[in-house]
Design a protein around this motif. Structure first.
Motif, PDB file in Angstrom:
ATOM      1  N   ARG A   1       0.739  -1.139  -0.295  1.00 54.42           N
ATOM      2  CA  ARG A   1      -0.241  -0.187   0.071  1.00 54.42           C
ATOM      3  C   ARG A   1       1.062   1.242  -0.023  1.00 54.42           C
ATOM      4  O   ARG A   1       0.144   2.272  -0.488  1.00 54.42           O
ATOM      5  CB  ARG A   1      -0.850  -0.120   1.301  1.00 54.42           C
ATOM      6  N   ASP A   2       1.756   1.432   0.326  1.00 50.22           N
ATOM      7  CA  ASP A   2       2.884   1.969   0.211  1.00 50.22           C
ATOM      8  C   ASP A   2       3.604   2.262  -1.303  1.00 50.22           C
ATOM      9  O   ASP A   2       3.874   3.331  -1.503  1.00 50.22           O
ATOM     10  CB  ASP A   2       4.304   1.978   0.851  1.00 50.22           C
ATOM     11  N   GLY A   3       3.255   1.744  -2.172  1.00 48.00           N
ATOM     12  CA  GLY A   3       3.569   1.323  -3.414  1.00 48.00           C
ATOM     13  C   GLY A   3       5.128   1.120  -3.993  1.00 48.00           C
ATOM     14  O   GLY A   3       5.669   1.390  -4.337  1.00 48.00           O
ATOM     15  N   LEU A   4       5.350   0.152  -2.899  1.00 51.21           N
ATOM     16  CA  LEU A   4       6.297  -0.643  -2.869  1.00 51.21           C
ATOM     17  C   LEU A   4       6.774  -1.792  -3.884  1.00 51.21           C
ATOM     18  O   LEU A   4       5.474  -2.877  -3.335  1.00 51.21           O
ATOM     19  CB  LEU A   4       7.488  -0.144  -2.001  1.00 51.21           C
ATOM     20  N   PRO A   5       7.536  -2.080  -4.093  1.00 52.39           N
ATOM     21  CA  PRO A   5       7.576  -3.824  -4.884  1.00 52.39           C
ATOM     22  C   PRO A   5       7.590  -4.628  -2.921  1.00 52.39           C
ATOM     23  O   PRO A   5       8.084  -4.800  -2.643  1.00 52.39           O
ATOM     24  CB  PRO A   5       8.763  -4.149  -5.765  1.00 52.39           C
ATOM     25  N   ALA A   6       6.396  -5.157  -3.420  1.00 56.08           N
ATOM     26  CA  ALA A   6       6.254  -7.146  -2.437  1.00 56.08           C
ATOM     27  C   ALA A   6       6.856  -8.071  -2.612  1.00 56.08           C
ATOM     28  O   ALA A   6       7.161  -8.123  -1.711  1.00 56.08           O
ATOM     29  CB  ALA A   6       5.344  -6.028  -1.623  1.00 56.08           C
ATOM     30  N   GLN A   7       5.938  -8.573  -3.684  1.00 49.56           N
ATOM     31  CA  GLN A   7       6.559  -9.554  -3.956  1.00 49.56           C
ATOM     32  C   GLN A   7       5.684 -10.457  -5.087  1.00 49.56           C
ATOM     33  O   GLN A   7       5.233  -9.671  -5.937  1.00 49.56           O
ATOM     34  CB  GLN A   7       5.513 -10.888  -3.000  1.00 49.56           C
ATOM     35  N   ALA A   8       6.869 -11.564  -5.927  1.00 50.59           N
ATOM     36  CA  ALA A   8       6.836 -11.729  -7.389  1.00 50.59           C
ATOM     37  C   ALA A   8       6.072 -12.886  -7.498  1.00 50.59           C
ATOM     38  O   ALA A   8       6.685 -13.740  -6.565  1.00 50.59           O
ATOM     39  CB  ALA A   8       8.452 -11.013  -7.799  1.00 50.59           C
ATOM     40  N   PHE A   9       5.804 -13.327  -8.212  1.00 50.70           N
ATOM     41  CA  PHE A   9       5.212 -14.269  -8.822  1.00 50.70           C
ATOM     42  C   PHE A   9       5.611 -14.956  -9.803  1.00 50.70           C
ATOM     43  O   PHE A   9       5.400 -14.361 -11.107  1.00 50.70           O
ATOM     44  CB  PHE A   9       3.229 -14.465  -8.332  1.00 50.70           C
ATOM     45  N   LEU A  10       5.595 -16.346 -10.132  1.00 51.23           N
ATOM     46  CA  LEU A  10       5.592 -16.351 -11.791  1.00 51.23           C
ATOM     47  C   LEU A  10       5.142 -17.421 -12.075  1.00 51.23           C
ATOM     48  O   LEU A  10       5.692 -18.792 -11.034  1.00 51.23           O
ATOM     49  CB  LEU A  10       8.070 -16.719 -10.719  1.00 51.23           C
ATOM     50  N   VAL A  11       5.509 -18.387 -13.165  1.00 51.66           N
ATOM     51  CA  VAL A  11       5.365 -19.696 -14.255  1.00 51.66           C
ATOM     52  C   VAL A  11       6.094 -19.251 -14.752  1.00 51.66           C
ATOM     53  O   VAL A  11       6.198 -18.647 -15.581  1.00 51.66           O
ATOM     54  CB  VAL A  11       3.531 -19.913 -14.459  1.00 51.66           C
ATOM     55  N   ALA A  12       6.737 -20.465 -15.115  1.00 52.58           N
ATOM     56  CA  ALA A  12       7.711 -21.029 -16.421  1.00 52.58           C
ATOM     57  C   ALA A  12       7.771 -21.719 -16.593  1.00 52.58           C
ATOM     58  O   ALA A  12       7.447 -23.344 -16.259  1.00 52.58           O
ATOM     59  CB  ALA A  12       8.970 -20.233 -15.338  1.00 52.58           C
ATOM     60  N   LEU A  13       7.999 -22.183 -17.735  1.00 53.09           N
ATOM     61  CA  LEU A  13       8.421 -23.484 -17.660  1.00 53.09           C
ATOM     62  C   LEU A  13       9.758 -24.206 -18.254  1.00 53.09           C
ATOM     63  O   LEU A  13      11.269 -23.534 -19.051  1.00 53.09           O
ATOM     64  CB  LEU A  13       7.799 -23.334 -20.050  1.00 53.09           C
ATOM     65  N   THR A  14      10.360 -25.289 -17.470  1.00 54.20           N
ATOM     66  CA  THR A  14      11.796 -25.630 -18.348  1.00 54.20           C
ATOM     67  C   THR A  14      11.911 -26.197 -19.851  1.00 54.20           C
ATOM     68  O   THR A  14      11.547 -26.140 -20.533  1.00 54.20           O
ATOM     69  CB  THR A  14      11.893 -27.245 -17.479  1.00 54.20           C
ATOM     70  N   GLN A  15      13.369 -26.314 -20.068  1.00 53.50           N
ATOM     71  CA  GLN A  15      13.860 -26.657 -21.265  1.00 53.50           C
ATOM     72  C   GLN A  15      12.778 -28.192 -21.654  1.00 53.50           C
ATOM     73  O   GLN A  15      12.975 -28.112 -23.605  1.00 53.50           O
ATOM     74  CB  GLN A  15      15.433 -27.052 -21.363  1.00 53.50           C
ATOM     75  N   ASP A  16      12.667 -28.786 -20.766  1.00 59.83           N
ATOM     76  CA  ASP A  16      11.887 -30.273 -20.698  1.00 59.83           C
ATOM     77  C   ASP A  16      10.273 -30.310 -21.052  1.00 59.83           C
ATOM     78  O   ASP A  16       9.487 -31.597 -21.244  1.00 59.83           O
ATOM     79  CB  ASP A  16      12.435 -31.032 -20.406  1.00 59.83           C
ATOM     80  N   GLY A  17      10.061 -29.527 -20.524  1.00 56.70           N
ATOM     81  CA  GLY A  17       8.406 -28.799 -21.263  1.00 56.70           C
ATOM     82  C   GLY A  17       7.957 -29.055 -19.503  1.00 56.70           C
ATOM     83  O   GLY A  17       6.424 -29.167 -20.370  1.00 56.70           O
ATOM     84  N   GLU A  18       8.192 -28.945 -18.604  1.00 55.60           N
ATOM     85  CA  GLU A  18       7.598 -28.968 -17.396  1.00 55.60           C
ATOM     86  C   GLU A  18       7.566 -27.299 -17.168  1.00 55.60           C
ATOM     87  O   GLU A  18       7.532 -26.765 -17.286  1.00 55.60           O
ATOM     88  CB  GLU A  18       8.597 -29.645 -16.625  1.00 55.60           C
ATOM     89  N   ARG A  19       5.925 -27.279 -16.180  1.00 51.50           N
ATOM     90  CA  ARG A  19       6.069 -25.886 -15.495  1.00 51.50           C
ATOM     91  C   ARG A  19       6.272 -26.025 -14.115  1.00 51.50           C
ATOM     92  O   ARG A  19       6.301 -27.198 -12.961  1.00 51.50           O
ATOM     93  CB  ARG A  19       4.378 -25.942 -15.270  1.00 51.50           C
ATOM     94  N   VAL A  20       6.849 -24.713 -14.253  1.00 53.36           N
ATOM     95  CA  VAL A  20       7.642 -24.511 -12.197  1.00 53.36           C
ATOM     96  C   VAL A  20       6.629 -22.935 -12.351  1.00 53.36           C
ATOM     97  O   VAL A  20       6.401 -22.015 -13.292  1.00 53.36           O
ATOM     98  CB  VAL A  20       8.608 -23.908 -12.184  1.00 53.36           C
ATOM     99  N   ALA A  21       6.317 -23.118 -10.733  1.00 56.24           N
ATOM    100  CA  ALA A  21       5.292 -22.214 -10.345  1.00 56.24           C
ATOM    101  C   ALA A  21       5.442 -21.815  -8.791  1.00 56.24           C
ATOM    102  O   ALA A  21       5.984 -22.390  -8.299  1.00 56.24           O
ATOM    103  CB  ALA A  21       3.918 -22.869 -10.391  1.00 56.24           C
ATOM    104  N   GLY A  22       5.826 -20.184  -8.856  1.00 55.73           N
ATOM    105  CA  GLY A  22       6.493 -19.966  -7.122  1.00 55.73           C
ATOM    106  C   GLY A  22       6.410 -18.711  -6.989  1.00 55.73           C
ATOM    107  O   GLY A  22       5.686 -18.008  -7.831  1.00 55.73           O
ATOM    108  N   CYS A  23       6.428 -18.292  -5.536  1.00 53.23           N
ATOM    109  CA  CYS A  23       6.291 -16.926  -5.183  1.00 53.23           C
ATOM    110  C   CYS A  23       7.864 -16.882  -4.549  1.00 53.23           C
ATOM    111  O   CYS A  23       8.728 -17.206  -3.811  1.00 53.23           O
ATOM    112  CB  CYS A  23       5.031 -16.147  -4.517  1.00 53.23           C
ATOM    113  N   THR A  24       8.009 -15.250  -4.303  1.00 50.42           N
ATOM    114  CA  THR A  24       9.486 -14.619  -4.025  1.00 50.42           C
ATOM    115  C   THR A  24       8.797 -14.892  -2.515  1.00 50.42           C
ATOM    116  O   THR A  24       8.052 -14.733  -1.928  1.00 50.42           O
ATOM    117  CB  THR A  24      10.127 -13.832  -4.860  1.00 50.42           C
ATOM    118  N   ALA A  25       9.793 -14.616  -1.750  1.00 50.28           N
ATOM    119  CA  ALA A  25       9.700 -14.240  -0.328  1.00 50.28           C
ATOM    120  C   ALA A  25       9.618 -12.423   0.133  1.00 50.28           C
ATOM    121  O   ALA A  25      10.577 -11.608  -1.228  1.00 50.28           O
ATOM    122  CB  ALA A  25      11.387 -14.160   0.421  1.00 50.28           C
TER     123      ALA A  25
END
Length: 509
Positions: A440-464
């Motif tokens: 609410r102070d306008g600062l980045p708080a956390q990032a969220f990612l969905v990605a694909l590996t070279q083998d075509g598998e999916r990775v999903a997670g959030c940062t601290a």
């Protein structure tokens, strides 16, 4: 017989309560609901209260702002009605269209004569009362069996994998879909942001003419896109002006019957709005198990089936009202229907400007579109979205009866297709969807990612929380949210690692 049994909306009622957010103005959802129902009865005909006493069925959307043991029963008691069929829907924005469609099917089949579909929320008032230290039950006499805000169960928040990845909250999931859609369309982030802002500006213009809108003020696209103290970045690429406003007190009610019963009760022919019917489709509840995050097969299928049954092409519809919790939903709808974005802004005003009373929003859309038809429009297509683009339902309304009477199919069809397997890989991956959430102070708080590996598998997670380095690797705004956005993140290769259950992200070397 088909013409006599054709289902028609005969009464619509809407209520906006406690816009000034005062303790004295607070009304519990049951009262808001009853007020909207009585407004619908008065809208139907001079003997509208008789329609209420003769109700065969009451279908209610989920109420999140206050809990009830048997809301339909309590409402029926207030209306002096004795319905033999009641429905208390679960959480989900698709339910208003689905409930109306099911009610129309029962009327067309001769199973019921008069039905009510309604819903209400009083989230603005419950927030005001909590801040003031006022107990709605003990101090104001609100229903206390059970009372209190309705808890949302873990199964309603998303799959365990979604919860673990931090993307179960809609404000995180929907912007991620828009980043994936923008990449699929070849857009730069600035174009994606501009498209969303233009859509929500058009919606605000509709809300400005809607007497039941929570924020009836037309805003420009530049105002909605511009980051500032009153319009912070919520989750890239969405500012506050491009997100739903759930803290509202709003209620809506729809009275539905057959042409024959409507005539018996003296409803004027020009007040009848014909429910041609609709269609519903479901996708996989776990978004991480879907084949593609850049679209919604369920949305497409619901439109296809509803329009095919009605025998209409999208360009033949006079009013198209699309669920607008976040810009990506009307963006997807407009593209699939082959219509300009301005053509899907409908008659309500969207969840930001009109207000987002959670599961009952589309009741207001149906009421607003019914009024447009009474005013001269020939047809309206009303779309409703539930969950994480999970459950979709579309309904067609008409000024005249469909030649075949009711042509809907209220039972949803599944269109789920399996997606890549989920893994917890480390190393280089390709970003499939991402967002950075701000505090609410306008600062980045956390990032969220969905990605694909070279083998075509999916990775999903959030940062601290507080992991600024990972946020920088995924942000659209390397120079801050008030500056111009940089290049797209989706399609970029990054390196991921894990610290406990949190993901770390670095630019690929």
């Amino acid at each position: 017989m088909i013409a006599e049994r054709a289902p028609v909306l005969v009464g619509v009622g809407q209520v906006r309560g406690n816009r000034d957010r005062t303790v004295a103005g607070a009304r519990e959802p049951l009262r808001l609901l009853a007020d909207a129902v009585h407004a619908a009865a008065a809208d139907a005909c001079e003997t509208g209260t008789r329609l209420l006493r003769e109700l065969d069925a009451i279908s209610l959307t989920h109420v999140a702002s206050w809990a009830y043991d048997d809301l339909a029963g309590r409402l029926a008691e207030r209306l002096a009605a004795a319905p033999t069929h009641t429905v208390a829907a679960s959480l989900g924005g698709h339910w208003p269209a689905a409930l109306l469609d099911a009610a129309a099917a029962r009327i067309a089949a001769g199973e019921t004569r008069i039905e009510l579909v309604a819903g209400a929320e009083a989230a603005a008032s419950t927030a005001v009362l909590a801040r003031a230290g006022v107990d709605p039950g003990a101090d104001l006499g609100w229903t206390i069996d059970p009372g209190g805000p309705t808890p949302i169960g873990p199964d309603e928040m998303g799959s365990p994998a979604m919860v673990a990845a931090g993307i179960a909250l809609p404000r995180r999931f929907y912007p991620m879909v828009d980043t994936a859609l923008g990449h699929a369309l070849g857009e730069e982030p600035a174009e994606t942001i501009a498209a969303g802002a233009e859509l929500f500006a058009a919606l605000s213009a509709v809300a400005a003419d809607n007497p039941f809108a929570w924020n009836p003020v037309a805003r420009s696209a530049s105002e909605i896109a511009r980051v500032g103290p009153d319009n912070r970045m919520v989750g890239e690429p969405y500012t506050l002006g491009m997100t739903a406003m759930p803290l509202v007190d709003q209620s809506a009610a729809l009275l539905l019957t057959s042409v024959a019963v409507a005539r018996e009760h003296g409803v004027a022919e020009e007040r009848m709005v014909h429910v041609w019917g609709g269609a519903g489709s479901d996708d996989a509840p776990d978004v991480l198990a879907r084949a593609d995050l850049a679209g919604s097969p369920a949305l497409c299928a619901a439109f296809d089936r509803a329009l095919a049954a009605a025998g209409l092409a999208s360009e033949e519809i006079d009013v198209v009202d699309v669920y607008s919790c976040f810009p990506v939903v009307p963006r997807l709808a407009a593209r699939y229907l082959g219509l300009p974005p301005s053509a899907v802004t409908g008659a309500t005003g969207g969840h930001s400007a009109f207000g987002g009373p959670l599961s009952s929003y589309t009741l207001h859309a149906l009421a607003a579109c019914a009024e447009r038809i009474r005013a001269g429009a020939r047809t309206a297509l009303v779309h409703a979205n539930g969950g994480h683009l999970t459950r979709q339902h579309a309904v067609v309304l008409g000024r005249e009866a469909h030649v075949d009477g009711y042509v809907g199919d209220p039972v949803p069809h599944s269109v789920a297709e399996p997606g890549p397997p989920l893994c917890a890989a480390e190393g280089e991956v390709t970003v499939e969807a991402a967002t950075v959430e701000y505090d609410r102070d306008g600062l980045p708080a956390q990032a969220f990612l969905v990605a694909l590996t070279q083998d075509g598998e999916r990775v999903a997670g959030c940062t601290a929380e507080g992991d600024a380095a990972s946020a920088r690797a995924l942000t659209l705004f390397p120079d801050g949210p008030a500056a111009a956005p940089g290049p797209a993140v989706v399609g970029r290769r990054v390196r991921v690692g894990w610290v406990g259950d949190r993901i770390q992200v670095d630019p690929a070397r």
